[in-house]
Scaffold this active site. Structure first.
Site, short mmCIF file in Angstrom:
data_model
loop_
_atom_site.label_atom_id
_atom_site.label_comp_id
_atom_site.label_asym_id
_atom_site.label_seq_id
_atom_site.Cartn_x
_atom_site.Cartn_y
_atom_site.Cartn_z
N ASP A 151 0.86 -1.19 0.00
CA ASP A 151 0.00 0.00 0.00
C ASP A 151 0.90 1.24 0.00
O ASP A 151 1.43 1.62 1.06
CB ASP A 151 -0.92 0.01 1.23
CG ASP A 151 -2.00 -1.08 1.17
OD1 ASP A 151 -1.73 -2.16 0.61
OD2 ASP A 151 -3.11 -0.85 1.69
N LYS A 214 -6.83 3.42 -3.30
CA LYS A 214 -7.25 3.45 -1.89
C LYS A 214 -7.44 4.90 -1.48
O LYS A 214 -6.66 5.77 -1.88
CB LYS A 214 -6.17 2.75 -1.06
CG LYS A 214 -6.34 2.79 0.44
CD LYS A 214 -5.25 1.93 1.10
CE LYS A 214 -5.15 2.18 2.60
NZ LYS A 214 -4.05 1.42 3.22
N LYS A 250 -10.37 0.49 -2.40
CA LYS A 250 -10.21 0.29 -0.95
C LYS A 250 -10.45 1.59 -0.18
O LYS A 250 -9.60 2.47 -0.18
CB LYS A 250 -8.82 -0.26 -0.63
CG LYS A 250 -8.56 -0.44 0.88
CD LYS A 250 -7.21 -1.07 1.16
CE LYS A 250 -6.88 -1.03 2.65
NZ LYS A 250 -5.56 -1.62 2.97
#
Length: 314
Positions: A151, A214, A250
């Site tokens: 991430d 995300k 996300k």
């Protein structure tokens, strides 16, 4: 999608219709939640989308161990049995930790005999204000230690100053440093200044090879909100229409209640359809959400609310 590398001039022409997005966001918030008998099933589904996360300065190998145990056994055994879901392999989608804790997580999950993926944040998380060289090295080290998902945070200053080629090039390098690992790109939408920038950054991140986009690090003052999500989901849809590639979504940061998680599931279902409701294309980044979901399931099964000692700490 390499061909777009040279010409990103079309990016600057994009405009997001802000009032329309806010209207759509209000619609979602006004909606009634799922009916009683369906609720437990949807909550169990939500569990399987969670990236169970701890990102604290005081993380140690023992709380990483607890996190991993909870990822493997997210809901108490007797509750799953009561719902006929005991042997259905319900686990969280992943665990998400700092790079220095990846080894601990890999070890703990191996000891528990399960293959839940380990995600590591990287690239100078949460601010991304470190040198590119160290940001790339951080990815490589996390992958070496056994992280299969990374991430990353983008460099927000590139968005705020409209340097789209530079942003594209950086994310391409992140992608390359990941090797086989999945790349989830955190836009830190609370720091991008406008919904138009959120759309542009989403597009660039997808073109540069992200597997997921995300919303947030969870460390910004504003995290996952519906207006931002709608813009990101529309970008994912547009990208799919243009390229045939499905990119994951996300939301993260501030998603704490079971009720919230159901709203996120139904938003994704409405905007992108059922095919996106699987862990390959949808995750929820959360730390405290799981315990609320477990409380709600306890209530569904027993008809009463759990006292604190009834459910183990996540």
């Amino acid at each position: 999608y390499e061909g777009h590398n040279k010409d990103l001039s079309w990016i600057s022409k994009i405009q997001v219709n802000h009032p329309a997005v806010l209207r759509r966001a209000e619609q979602i918030q006004a909606r009634r939640t799922v009916k009683k008998e369906w609720q437990a099933a949807w909550l169990l589904k939500a569990v399987t989308f969670i990236d169970l996360t701890t990102l604290s300065g005081d993380d140690t190998s023992s709380n990483i161990q607890r996190l991993c145990y909870k990822a493997k056994y997210p809901i108490r055994e007797d509750l799953l049995k009561a719902l006929n879901m005991y042997d259905k392999g319900i686990t969280t989608a992943a665990v998400c930790v700092y790079p220095a804790r990846v080894c601990d997580a890999v070890k703990a999950l191996k000891a528990a005999g399960c293959n839940i993926p380990v995600a590591s944040v990287a690239t100078g998380f949460p601010a991304g204000q470190t040198h590119l060289k160290t940001r790339l090295e951080e990815i490589r080290l996390a992958v070496e230690d056994g992280a299969t998902e990374i991430d990353v945070v983008i460099n927000r200053s590139l968005v705020l100053t409209g340097q789209w080629e530079a942003l594209y090039d950086e994310i391409r390098q992140f992608r390359k440093a990941c090797g086989e690992a999945h790349l989830k790109t955190i836009l830190a939408t609370g720091e991008l200044g406008s919904l138009t920038n959120v759309y542009k950054a989403s597009m660039i991140a997808m073109m540069a090879g992200s597997d997921f986009i995300k919303t947030s690090t969870g460390k910004e003052t504003v995290n996952a909100t519906f207006p931002v999500a709608i813009v990101m989901l529309r970008a994912i849809r547009d990208f799919f229409w243009k390229t045939g590639n499905k990119i994951g979504f996300k939301p993260a940061g501030g998603i704490r209640s079971a009720k919230d998680s159901l709203a996120w599931l139904s938003l994704v279902k409405e905007e992108l359809g059922d095919e996106w409701l699987k862990p390959e294309l949808f995750r929820i980044g959360a730390s405290t959400l799981l315990s609320d979901i477990e409380r709600q399931i306890y209530h569904h099964v027993t008809g009463r609310y759990a006292a604190y000692h009834d459910l183990p700490m996540s």
